[in-house]
Design an enzyme around this catalytic site. Structure first.
Site, PDB file in Angstrom:
ATOM      1  N   LYS A 113       0.707  -0.985   0.072  1.00 56.22           N
ATOM      2  CA  LYS A 113      -0.201  -0.021   0.061  1.00 56.22           C
ATOM      3  C   LYS A 113       0.964   1.243   0.180  1.00 56.22           C
ATOM      4  O   LYS A 113       0.569   2.134  -0.421  1.00 56.22           O
ATOM      5  CB  LYS A 113      -1.081  -0.060   1.154  1.00 56.22           C
ATOM      6  CG  LYS A 113      -1.887  -1.061   1.228  1.00 56.22           C
ATOM      7  CD  LYS A 113      -3.486  -0.616   1.033  1.00 56.22           C
ATOM      8  CE  LYS A 113      -4.259  -1.704   0.355  1.00 56.22           C
ATOM      9  NZ  LYS A 113      -5.632  -1.718   0.962  1.00 56.22           N
ATOM     10  N   LYS A 195      -3.599 -10.088  -6.677  1.00 62.14           N
ATOM     11  CA  LYS A 195      -4.997 -10.209  -6.432  1.00 62.14           C
ATOM     12  C   LYS A 195      -5.898  -9.415  -6.823  1.00 62.14           C
ATOM     13  O   LYS A 195      -5.814  -8.261  -6.949  1.00 62.14           O
ATOM     14  CB  LYS A 195      -5.103 -10.556  -4.592  1.00 62.14           C
ATOM     15  CG  LYS A 195      -5.002  -9.272  -3.853  1.00 62.14           C
ATOM     16  CD  LYS A 195      -5.499  -9.561  -2.480  1.00 62.14           C
ATOM     17  CE  LYS A 195      -5.750  -8.064  -1.940  1.00 62.14           C
ATOM     18  NZ  LYS A 195      -6.558  -7.885  -0.753  1.00 62.14           N
ATOM     19  N   LYS A 198     -10.577  -4.434  -4.756  1.00 57.72           N
ATOM     20  CA  LYS A 198     -11.309  -3.431  -4.956  1.00 57.72           C
ATOM     21  C   LYS A 198     -10.801  -2.094  -5.247  1.00 57.72           C
ATOM     22  O   LYS A 198     -11.277  -1.425  -6.221  1.00 57.72           O
ATOM     23  CB  LYS A 198     -11.967  -2.944  -3.326  1.00 57.72           C
ATOM     24  CG  LYS A 198     -12.844  -3.876  -2.794  1.00 57.72           C
ATOM     25  CD  LYS A 198     -13.409  -3.068  -1.389  1.00 57.72           C
ATOM     26  CE  LYS A 198     -13.326  -4.060  -0.233  1.00 57.72           C
ATOM     27  NZ  LYS A 198     -12.480  -3.508   0.754  1.00 57.72           N
TER      28      LYS A 198
HETATM   29  P1  ATP Z   1      -8.564  -3.073  -0.895  1.00 59.75           P
HETATM   30  O1  ATP Z   1      -8.392  -3.049  -2.438  1.00 59.75           O
HETATM   31  O2  ATP Z   1      -9.101  -1.865  -0.573  1.00 59.75           O
HETATM   32  O3  ATP Z   1      -7.239  -3.167  -0.246  1.00 59.75           O
HETATM   33  P2  ATP Z   1      -9.477  -5.531  -0.776  1.00 59.75           P
HETATM   34  O4  ATP Z   1     -10.377  -5.993  -1.951  1.00 59.75           O
HETATM   35  O5  ATP Z   1      -8.115  -6.288  -0.370  1.00 59.75           O
HETATM   36  O6  ATP Z   1      -9.256  -4.066  -0.495  1.00 59.75           O
HETATM   37  P3  ATP Z   1     -10.271  -6.006   1.979  1.00 59.75           P
HETATM   38  O7  ATP Z   1     -11.220  -5.234   2.663  1.00 59.75           O
HETATM   39  O8  ATP Z   1      -8.674  -5.665   2.238  1.00 59.75           O
HETATM   40  O9  ATP Z   1     -10.156  -6.040   0.394  1.00 59.75           O
HETATM   41  O10 ATP Z   1     -10.445  -7.696   2.393  1.00 59.75           O
HETATM   42  C1  ATP Z   1     -11.734  -7.907   2.711  1.00 59.75           C
HETATM   43  C2  ATP Z   1     -11.442  -9.749   2.767  1.00 59.75           C
HETATM   44  O11 ATP Z   1     -11.570 -10.310   1.542  1.00 59.75           O
HETATM   45  C3  ATP Z   1     -10.457 -10.267   3.656  1.00 59.75           C
HETATM   46  O12 ATP Z   1     -10.645 -11.342   4.258  1.00 59.75           O
HETATM   47  C4  ATP Z   1      -9.651 -10.757   2.444  1.00 59.75           C
HETATM   48  O13 ATP Z   1      -8.625 -11.470   2.669  1.00 59.75           O
HETATM   49  C5  ATP Z   1     -10.474 -11.004   1.179  1.00 59.75           C
HETATM   50  N1  ATP Z   1     -10.024 -10.701   0.074  1.00 59.75           N
HETATM   51  C6  ATP Z   1      -9.469  -9.754  -0.646  1.00 59.75           C
HETATM   52  N2  ATP Z   1      -9.132  -9.839  -1.753  1.00 59.75           N
HETATM   53  C7  ATP Z   1      -9.477 -11.311  -2.138  1.00 59.75           C
HETATM   54  C8  ATP Z   1      -9.112 -12.119  -3.280  1.00 59.75           C
HETATM   55  N3  ATP Z   1      -8.483 -11.443  -4.323  1.00 59.75           N
HETATM   56  N4  ATP Z   1      -9.206 -13.443  -2.981  1.00 59.75           N
HETATM   57  C9  ATP Z   1      -9.976 -13.730  -1.874  1.00 59.75           C
HETATM   58  N5  ATP Z   1     -10.016 -13.229  -0.891  1.00 59.75           N
HETATM   59  C10 ATP Z   1      -9.766 -11.744  -0.850  1.00 59.75           C
END
Ligand code: ATP
Ligand code: LTN
Length: 331
Positions: A113, A195, A198
């Site tokens: 980040k 990964k 969002k």
């Molecule tokens: P950001 O992009 O804002 O960092 P994010 O999409 O990574 O957000 P988080 O809020 O950090 O989402 O994560 C919420 C949940 O979703 C966590 O349990 C995380 O492990 C899971 N998660 C996020 N992205 C993935 C993915 N690509 N595959 C599986 N699980 C995920």
């Protein structure tokens, strides 16, 4: 025997992706019967990046609706908004004083980040895992269901809790990460080596839970694959196709081997359409329920008010124990 305690959360940073759904929420809904569940909307964590205040407020309420639309039953599980339970910020401060800079600087998420938001490497981003530790430890959670990427944050939570317990005696339960399911790590459709997220800025990289069917189909059709044209799982050499197999498997429950057989002799075009269709079908009822809930803000308010009260009762007890142990003057 009392049920084991679960706590998990998602940041209210925007539209959820298929990764969030398959890696997190979808597993949560299956756990509600057997565990005492707390599902939080981590809106304080979102302050580590810049947000427009009104958008953040909306995102928080949208996420609440989405939890329910995805099958989290507020009559069974406690759903609450992190900022409405003051104990989280209070315990985070205390735990900050029991966490070392060296430990925090090893966190992959911090490194990722800070590279992404080079103009805003704030100390909240650095101490993010400490607030997350507070979230978990306040509820004496046994298990924390998260995707693969959050495992490191669970490890630091355990270290902080063990350190505290060693000094002051048994205070926190030591939580276990609960990373399960085939889709613990869904990858981006355009960049299958990182990964699905969002906050991805790559166009067509993430499937959003509120994407229209045509958009979902288009994104899958455009997804990056390889030139072999054989549906075969090989994460190293065929990350794109392997990711699609993972998604298809997570939704249909079919094994990788069965999927390979099902698409033997068929090209990527057919396979992409099949994956898109199963995702569209899976999301359809969620999208419908979500729309319904959004039209009923009073109901959502009832849920978050009740959630905050329940959460506070538990969290405050842990905080009281901590404050007394470390020498804060109590009432
Ligand atoms: P950001 O992009 O804002 O960092 P994010 O999409 O990574 O957000 P988080 O809020 O950090 O989402 O994560 C919420 C949940 O979703 C966590 O349990 C995380 O492990 C899971 N998660 C996020 N992205 C993935 C993915 N690509 N595959 C599986 N699980 C995920
Ligand atoms: N950091 C988590 C969100 C989160 C969380 C938590 C998850 C905040 N507090 C407590 C589990 C338990 C993430 O998924 N990025």
């Amino acid at each position: 025997m009392s049920k084991k305690i679960i706590l998990s959360g998602i940041q209210s940073t925007g539209n959820l992706t298929l990764g969030n759904y398959l890696g997190a929420i979808n597993n949560w809904t299956k756990m509600q019967e057997d565990y005492d569940c707390h599902f939080m909307i981590a809106n304080l964590h979102t302050l580590t990046i810049r947000n427009d205040p009104e958008t953040l407020r909306q995102n928080t309420l949208n996420l609440l609706a989405l939890y329910i639309a995805s099958g989290i039953n507020p009559e069974k599980s406690n759903i609450f908004i992190q900022s409405q339970v003051a104990s989280h910020a209070e315990l985070a401060w205390v735990l900050n004083c029991y966490t070392y800079m060296g430990e925090l600087s090893r966190m992959t998420q911090f490194k990722d980040k800070s590279a992404k938001h080079a103009d805003n490497i704030n100390s909240g981003l650095f101490t993010y895992p400490v607030l997350m530790a507070a979230d978990i430890l306040l509820y004496q959670a046994d298990l924390v269901p998260v995707g693969e990427d959050q495992k490191q944050h669970l490890e630091i939570t355990r270290d902080i809790a063990e350190r505290f317990n060693k000094i002051y005696g048994q205070t926190f339960k030591i939580p276990e990460p609960y990373v399960q399911g085939v889709a613990a790590r869904v990858m981006g459709l355009q960049d299958p080596t990182s990964k699905m997220s969002k906050s991805s800025t790559l166009e067509n990289d993430s499937i959003l839970l509120n994407d229209e069917p045509e958009v979902i189909l288009k994104k899958f059709k455009k997804s990056v694959t390889d030139s072999e044209n054989i549906v075969r799982y090989d994460k190293e050499n065929k990350p794109g196709i392997s990711n699609l197999i993972t998604i298809y498997s997570a939704i249909t429950g079919k094994t990788k081997e069965n999927i390979e057989k099902e698409f033997e002799g068929k090209g990527y075009g057919d396979f992409k359409t099949a994956v898109a269709n199963c995702v569209i079908e899976e999301l359809k009822p969620i999208q419908e329920k979500y729309k319904e809930l959004k039209e009923n803000p009073d109901y959502l308010e009832k849920i978050f008010r009740r959630g905050a009260e329940r959460a506070y009762t538990i969290a405050h007890k842990t905080l009281e124990d901590v404050y007394k142990k470390i020498g804060m003057v109590w009432f």
